[in-house]
Design a protein around this motif. Sequence first.
Motif, mmCIF file in Angstrom:
data_model
loop_
_atom_site.group_PDB
_atom_site.id
_atom_site.type_symbol
_atom_site.label_atom_id
_atom_site.label_comp_id
_atom_site.label_asym_id
_atom_site.label_seq_id
_atom_site.Cartn_x
_atom_site.Cartn_y
_atom_site.Cartn_z
ATOM 1 N N ARG A 441 0.831 -1.205 0.000
ATOM 2 C CA ARG A 441 0.000 0.000 0.000
ATOM 3 C C ARG A 441 0.868 1.259 0.000
ATOM 4 O O ARG A 441 0.615 2.199 -0.751
ATOM 5 N N GLU A 442 1.901 1.278 0.833
ATOM 6 C CA GLU A 442 2.784 2.443 0.916
ATOM 7 C C GLU A 442 3.520 2.692 -0.400
ATOM 8 O O GLU A 442 3.618 3.836 -0.869
ATOM 9 N N ALA A 443 4.038 1.611 -0.999
ATOM 10 C CA ALA A 443 4.759 1.756 -2.270
ATOM 11 C C ALA A 443 3.819 2.237 -3.378
ATOM 12 O O ALA A 443 4.181 3.080 -4.209
ATOM 13 N N ALA A 444 2.586 1.713 -3.369
ATOM 14 C CA ALA A 444 1.606 2.111 -4.384
ATOM 15 C C ALA A 444 1.243 3.582 -4.237
ATOM 16 O O ALA A 444 1.085 4.308 -5.234
ATOM 17 N N GLU A 445 1.113 4.049 -3.005
ATOM 18 C CA GLU A 445 0.764 5.457 -2.776
ATOM 19 C C GLU A 445 1.875 6.393 -3.245
ATOM 20 O O GLU A 445 1.608 7.471 -3.783
ATOM 21 N N LYS A 446 3.131 5.990 -3.045
ATOM 22 C CA LYS A 446 4.250 6.811 -3.510
ATOM 23 C C LYS A 446 4.241 6.933 -5.031
ATOM 24 O O LYS A 446 4.471 8.013 -5.586
#
Length: 681
Positions: A441-446
Motif C-alpha cells: 500500500r505504501e509503495a503504491a501510494e508513492k
Amino acid sequence: MNKLQKWIHGNWSVPIVSGLLILVSFGLKHVAGGAWNTTLTPQWWLDAGAHSTHTTLVFTLADAFMIAGAVVAGYNIVVKAINALLTKHIGIDLLVSIAAIGAIIIGNFWEAAAVTFLFAIGHALEAATMNKTRSALAELVAVAPDVAVVMRDGEQQVVPAHLVKMGEIVLVKNGSKVPVDGQVVAGTGSLDEASITGESMPVEKSKSDQVFAGTISRSGFLQVLATGIGADTTLARIIHRVEDAQDAKAKTQAFIDRFSTWYTPAVIVLALVAGLLTQDVVLALTLLVIGCPGALVISIPVAIVAGIGRAARNGILIKGGEYLETAAKISAVAVDKTGTLTEGRPQLTDVVVLDPAYDRSEVLRWAAAAEAGSEHPLARPILDSARKEGVGPEGIPGTVTPVPGKGIVSDIEGRQVLIGNVPLLLQYGVTNDDGATDRAREAAEKLAAQGRTPMIVAVGGTVIGIVAVADQIREDAPEMVRRLHKAGVEKVVMLTGDTWLVAEAIGAKTGIDEIHASMLPEDKLEAVSELQKQGHTVAMVGDGVNDAPALATANIGVAMGAAGSAVAVETADIALMGDNLLKLPEAIGLAKRTVSVMRQNIMIALVTVVLLLAGVFAGGVTMSIGMLVHEASVLIVIANAMRLMRNSQGSTAMAKELRSPSRASRTAKDDTAKETENAIT
C-alpha cells in the motif's frame, strides 16, 4: 430518363409553365385594353360593333389563360390536399386549395393564379434549399469509392468496390480513394480522413494502422487487408446514421406538428366565421391564405437538417433532433480519465520487487501472464514490456476474471495470480501477517503521488511486487475544459477508477472542476445520477465498456474516436469520429446555435402570421400579397437555417490554429507538454 423528362418531373416545371400562362393572360389583356383602342380602330369596325365583340373575346381568352395558370400550379396542391384528407389530415395544401377554388368561383382569377403560382414557387425553392441543407449527406455519398485494385492470383485487378471480398489485399496508390475498411499490412503513406473524422490534416499510415473507406491517399503506397466492405464500412454506417438523424424529429418539432394539427382546422373555422359575419367571401378566402403555417412547419426540420449536416461534415455524428436539443442544454460533462483526458497509450514506468524470493523479471513475467487475457488498456504496456525483456507470455492465456474497479484474477500454471489494488487483495484473502500488504500500500501510494498507476501483483496468496504505468495527458485536454466552460457548461467532472493521487495530478493540470476517483462502474452511474438530481443536463464521455451504465444513465452519451467502432457509431447519442477532444465543445456549441436558430424561425413564422392577419382586418392585404409575404417568410426561415452550414468563427479560428500554429502558440504548447510530462512522470 432524358433531359426533357427530367425537367418535366423536376421542381421548377410547374411554376415555370404556370408563370408563362399568367404572362400570356396579362399580355392579352394589355392588347385588348391598349392596342385595340377606339382611336386606332377604323370607323366601319366600330359601326359594326365588332370591336366590342373582339375585345370581349380577347378578355375571355385572357381569363382562360389565367385560369389555366391557376390549374397548372394548383393541380398538385389539390391532389396533395385530397390525399391528406383521405388519411384524416388537414394541412396547408387544403387551405390553399379552398382559397384558390373559391377565388375562381367568384371570378377572381388573378388571385387564384397568384396564390397557386407563388405557393408552387415556394415549394420549389423549399425543395431546392432542403436539398442544399442535406449537402453534407450528398458529400458523404460522393466520396464513396467506385472501384478497387485488389491482388488476385498474384496480379493486380480493378474491380467494383462492392465486389471486394473480406480478407483480400487491396492496393491504395497515391491520389486514389481507399475502397474498404482495413488494416495496413505493408507500405507507408498519408491519408486525408476529413470525410470520416472532419480533420483536414492528412494522417500518416504504416503497418498495423487502421484505414477507412472513402479516405483519400495523398502520398505513398499502402497494402490493406480488407476487414470491412460495402455496407459494413465506417463510411456506410455514417451515411446511414446521418440519413436517419436528419429525418428524426426533435421534441419541438413534434410539438409544432401537434400544434399544426389543431391550428389548420382552426384557420378554416376562423375564415368561415369571418365570411358569415361580414358576408365577405374574399375576406374569408384571404384569411385561409394568410393563416397558412408553412414557415412554422418548416422552421424546425430545416434547422435540424442543417445542424446535423454541419456536424457530420466536421466529424460529429448526432443521433437526431431530440439529442441535438438535449445537447444544447448540457450543463455538466463527466469524463473518464484513461483515453479521454490522457492519450490512452500508457507506458510501463516501474517494476517494484517486494518479495526477495523474486526478481524484477519474475514480477514482470507473472504480471504479463495475468494480463494476457485482459482487455483493459493498462494490460498492453505490461505485455509489450515483458516481450521486449524476453519474459512475455506464450500460448493461450489462462482463465481471467475481471473484478471491476479492483483488478483481475488469473489462473496461471495452476496458481492464482492477482493484479490490482489493495481492496482486491483483501477480497481474495491475501493476508497481512508479514506486513506485505501494508508495504504494498505504501509503495503504491508513492507511485500514485507521482501520477503513475500502480498495480500490486500477488501469486498464490503472496504479494511479490508492483508494476506501474503512466499515461500522458492529452495536449488539448486543458483547452477542452476551457472551451466547455465558454460554451456554457457549468461543471466538468472526472470519473475514474484510478486512485485519488493519480486523479488529482491529472485534474490539477487540466482544470477539471470536480474529481471522483477509485470508482466502480456502479459508482460512476451514481455520480451521473447525482449530477442530474442537482438539476444538470449531463453528458458522459467514456469508452463504452466500464462506463456503459453511466453512459446509459447520462442525458447524452458521447463516444470519442468512434471511427474504429461500429457499435459506437450506431449507439452513441453523439459520436466524435476523430480523436480530437476539442470536437466535444464544438458539438455542444453547434447544438446551442441550432436550437437558437429553431427559436428564431418559430418567432419569424408567428410574427409574420400575426402581422398579416392584422393587415387583413385593417385592410390592404389581398390574397396575392398575403401569399407573397407568406412565401417570403418561408424563404427567410430557410435562409436563417442555412447559416448553420457555415463554420462558426470560433471553429474556423481553431482550424487555422491547428493547421498553422504561430511560434508563440507552438512554444506555449511545448511548455505545456513538458509540464504535463513532468507532472505524471
